[in-house]
Design a protein around this motif. Structure first.
Motif, mmCIF file in Angstrom:
data_model
loop_
_atom_site.group_PDB
_atom_site.id
_atom_site.type_symbol
_atom_site.label_atom_id
_atom_site.label_comp_id
_atom_site.label_asym_id
_atom_site.label_seq_id
_atom_site.Cartn_x
_atom_site.Cartn_y
_atom_site.Cartn_z
ATOM 1 N N GLU A 121 31.964 43.745 46.373
ATOM 2 C CA GLU A 121 32.159 45.183 46.207
ATOM 3 C C GLU A 121 33.338 45.465 45.272
ATOM 4 O OE1 GLU A 121 32.289 47.310 49.836
ATOM 5 O OE2 GLU A 121 30.762 46.063 50.761
ATOM 6 N N SER A 122 33.262 44.932 44.077
ATOM 7 C CA SER A 122 34.350 45.169 43.135
ATOM 8 C C SER A 122 33.811 45.897 41.908
ATOM 9 C CB SER A 122 35.014 43.864 42.729
ATOM 10 O OG SER A 122 34.087 43.039 42.069
ATOM 11 N N SER A 123 34.687 46.609 41.274
ATOM 12 C CA SER A 123 34.292 47.350 40.085
ATOM 13 C C SER A 123 34.192 46.399 38.893
ATOM 14 C CB SER A 123 35.320 48.442 39.794
ATOM 15 O OG SER A 123 36.549 47.853 39.411
ATOM 16 N N GLU A 124 33.611 46.881 37.849
ATOM 17 C CA GLU A 124 33.466 46.088 36.622
ATOM 18 C C GLU A 124 34.836 45.713 36.070
ATOM 19 O OE1 GLU A 124 31.476 43.971 33.780
ATOM 20 O OE2 GLU A 124 30.648 44.937 35.556
ATOM 21 N N GLU A 125 35.782 46.621 36.179
ATOM 22 C CA GLU A 125 37.141 46.367 35.682
ATOM 23 C C GLU A 125 37.778 45.190 36.415
ATOM 24 O OE1 GLU A 125 41.431 48.645 35.527
ATOM 25 O OE2 GLU A 125 39.605 49.841 35.605
ATOM 26 N N ILE A 126 37.597 45.135 37.721
ATOM 27 C CA ILE A 126 38.166 44.037 38.502
ATOM 28 C C ILE A 126 37.492 42.725 38.143
ATOM 29 C CG2 ILE A 126 38.398 43.102 40.837
ATOM 30 C CD1 ILE A 126 38.858 45.982 41.787
ATOM 31 N N ARG A 127 36.181 42.750 37.961
ATOM 32 C CA ARG A 127 35.468 41.530 37.556
ATOM 33 C C ARG A 127 35.966 41.013 36.219
ATOM 34 N NH1 ARG A 127 29.917 43.934 38.457
ATOM 35 N NH2 ARG A 127 30.240 44.560 40.599
ATOM 36 N N ILE A 128 36.210 41.909 35.291
ATOM 37 C CA ILE A 128 36.720 41.520 33.967
ATOM 38 C C ILE A 128 38.119 40.923 34.100
ATOM 39 C CG2 ILE A 128 37.496 42.421 31.732
ATOM 40 C CD1 ILE A 128 35.134 44.427 31.924
ATOM 41 N N MET A 129 38.973 41.546 34.908
ATOM 42 C CA MET A 129 40.329 41.023 35.117
ATOM 43 C C MET A 129 40.292 39.642 35.747
ATOM 44 S SD MET A 129 42.750 44.294 36.208
ATOM 45 C CE MET A 129 42.833 43.669 37.834
#
Length: 66
Positions: A29-37
């Motif tokens: 349940e993570s946002s795309e921004e967190i996945r990129i980071m």
């Protein structure tokens, strides 16, 4: 001296490998921004591990174990 330096670098490599394993499991349940980071951090860790392996090999070749 050689063995102490190699031991230090191998310990650092192990720490980075352990940190990299934390990024193996995706967060559901993570946002795309967190996945990129997370992927950027994993790339940095992989690069550090690669560089440490190179340093270890250079030291082993410069100062062969006699």
């Amino acid at each position: 001296m050689r063995d102490q330096i190699i031991k230090y670098f191998e310990n650092e490599k192990s720490i980075n490998e352990d940190a990299l394993h934390a990024y193996d499991d995706p967060i559901k349940e993570s946002s795309e921004e967190i996945r990129i980071m997370r992927e950027r951090e994993a790339i940095k860790l992989r690069d550090r591990i690669y560089e440490l392996k190179r340093h270890i090999e250079v030291i082993k070749r410069m100062y062969p174990n006699e």
